[in-house]
Each structure stands twice: as structure tokens, then as C-alpha cells.
Design an enzyme around this catalytic site. Sequence first.
Site, mmCIF file in Angstrom:
data_model
loop_
_atom_site.group_PDB
_atom_site.id
_atom_site.type_symbol
_atom_site.label_atom_id
_atom_site.label_comp_id
_atom_site.label_asym_id
_atom_site.label_seq_id
_atom_site.Cartn_x
_atom_site.Cartn_y
_atom_site.Cartn_z
ATOM 1 N N HIS A 136 0.863 -1.182 0.000
ATOM 2 C CA HIS A 136 0.000 0.000 0.000
ATOM 3 C C HIS A 136 0.899 1.231 0.000
ATOM 4 O O HIS A 136 1.669 1.448 0.944
ATOM 5 C CB HIS A 136 -0.921 0.020 1.214
ATOM 6 C CG HIS A 136 -1.859 1.182 1.224
ATOM 7 N ND1 HIS A 136 -3.137 1.118 0.676
ATOM 8 C CD2 HIS A 136 -1.717 2.447 1.703
ATOM 9 C CE1 HIS A 136 -3.724 2.296 0.818
ATOM 10 N NE2 HIS A 136 -2.880 3.116 1.440
ATOM 11 N N CYS A 137 0.788 2.027 -1.044
ATOM 12 C CA CYS A 137 1.659 3.189 -1.208
ATOM 13 C C CYS A 137 0.897 4.453 -0.818
ATOM 14 O O CYS A 137 -0.053 4.837 -1.519
ATOM 15 C CB CYS A 137 2.160 3.293 -2.646
ATOM 16 S SG CYS A 137 3.287 4.674 -2.926
#
Length: 385
Positions: free
Chosen positions: A168-169
Site C-alpha cells: 500500500h503506497c
Amino acid sequence: MSAVMITRKVTRKWEKLPGKNTFCCDGRVMMGRQKGVFYLTLFLIVGTCSLFFAFECPYLAVHLSPAIPVFAVLLFVFVMAMLLRTSFSDPGVLPRALPEEANFIEMEIEAANGNVMAGQRPPPRIKNVQINNQIVKLKYCYTCKIFRPPRASHCSICDNCVDRFDHHCPWVGNCVGKRNYRYFYLFTLSLSLLTIYIFAFNIVHVVLRSVDSGFVNTIKETPGTVLEVLVCFFTLWSVVGLTGFHTYLISLNQTTNEDIKGSWSGKNRVQNPYSHKNIIKNCCEVLCGPTYPSVLDRRGVMLEDLSSPTPSDASAASTHKSSNPVSQTTKSSAPLIPNEHTPDEAKPGIGAGTQKSTSSPKEEKPPSPTSPNAVAPAVIKESSH
């Protein structure tokens, strides 16, 4: 008979999807819950490029080449396109099991595990599948009520299972998975080139101006250039390093999640079943493979039936209740069970029947509507018995 008016409310499926994703533009845009860092990314990219276009590009186009601002614009547009494509797309979210499917899976698990003794820990919910002569474990997700496909994982921030989950960026405000990984990699690669491009021509711009007016005067005259150099210098290492790390992962056909967990590190003699043992083939599969459709159908239409009685039926029902108050309070003395007989004490005697038959019609008075129950004595005798 009463008529019921049925109205149907049209809703989109994205309005009913579980999880913590946010949707915009009638479900066309899908992002994560935390978008603050994404706005910071937009501000840094747009702000730095705006300063470059405003201060350096006019001078460089005249003294060096007009192709410099043109190439910078093309690179900027490509970076923004890849960023928005990564941030606004479905990363590969897997739908959760329906209640019927979840119950069926629970029954299968209980049948496979058998009876577990009290106080004993139940065995882990795992299924084994074979991929390229390699055993891969499919883990059960207690939130989504499904056995996750290979390489899928549950994102704790978005609260959804993502196929081929990478990470998850927060910089793009979304998960990076099966459907947007290539766009994420192209975004980091193009952003690295854009950062190097702006940083290099900022230095060139300062050198060319220093020849005429000196270095100190140039710094005083171009504060925007100094700010761009500082921003590019501190972001260059992280962006270029991130691009190099994902280039390494693509060459091995591996995800960030697998690399952190050490899934294919070889400690347990477990090899990566998805690698082709060839760098070119791995890169072609990740970057040039087919584009997978979304399995959510988030813009699909759902019809919800909303039933409500008509006003005429409601008024008729209220009128019927007010005109028949006795029917609401009168209790039947008939037995509730067909084969049940009325007790002898509750039956009327012979004398009572003869007295009732000899009484004249004028002397017989009907029970008043206000009396609570006409058969109250019978009920009292029955209860005392």
C-alpha cells in the site's frame, strides 16, 4: 384486499461495497482511505515543474535549445498520467463471500477439521495447491470469508483483499496490486527521469547565468532555481532508489510483500514458482502482460424494492378498526387445538339452556359493545380449575 405500492430505488454496487476504499465520479474513481500524502505528491510534482517552466525554460530555450521545454512538458504529462492511473484505478480488489458462500465454506472447514476438543486450538485454515511443481498455501481471510488466491493479501488500510498484492503506497493514495503495478512502476521510472532532468538543467541554468553575473548574484536573482535544486536533491535519492528496487523485483517476478516476508528466499528450499528463470521473460510478463478486468463491477446497477401501503388503504384500515371495536377485544372460547375438548366446567348446564330458551326475545339483551368479554365467567372457571 389492500394494495401495496412498490417503488424501486436504483443504486450502484460501489455504494454497497464493504471495505474502506473511497469512490468518486459515480464509482469511476477508486482510491484508498488516506489521501493526504497523495495531495502532497501532487503538490510537489506540479509545484516543482511549474517553477521550472516559469524560470528556467524560457532562458534555456533561447540560449540552448527549444527542445528542452518541449521534452520536459512531455515527460511531465506522462508522469501525471501514470500517477493518476495508479491512484484512481482498482488495484485488484477481490469481492467478499456472500453469506451463503461463507456458510458453505465454514461447513467445509468444520467437516475437514472434524471435532476439536474443548481448549484445543483449531488447525490453521489453509489449502494447498500446486503451481509449477511447487506447493503453494492458500490462506483463509477471516474478514473477507474467502481463501485468498496465490500472491493475494489483505490490506489493513483499505480493509480488502488485493490480488497479487505488492504494497500500500501512501504517495499514490492506493494499493499497488495486480491491475495497477505496471503503471506504478512506470510512474516511479518516469518520475526519476523527470527529477534528474530538472535537477541537471537547473545546474546548467545556474552555470550559464554565473558566467555573466557571477554565482552569488545568480543565486540572488533566481530563488526559484535554488528551491527546485533543494527539492530535487532530497527526492532524487528516494525516487531513484525505489525505482531500482522495483526493477530488481520485476527481474525476479517477485512482489514487495513476498520480498519482505522472505517467501522465496530459499531458506526452506522453496523456489519462486512464478519466475521464468529469465530476466527478459519476467519483465515482459509484468510490464507487457494482459490487462486484467476488474472483478468488482462497481458501476453495476442494483434495484432495491421499497414497499409502502397506499394512503387509501391506510385510511380504510383505520376506519375498519374504529367501526369494529368489539372484534378487537372479543376472545373466542373455541379450543385452539382441533382435538381438544372444552372442559365440563366451562360447558353451559342444562338448566341454563332451558332458562335461556324460555326467556322471551324482549328480555334477552345483547352484550354491550363496551363490555370487555362476554365469556369472562367461563374463562375464570377454566383458569381456577
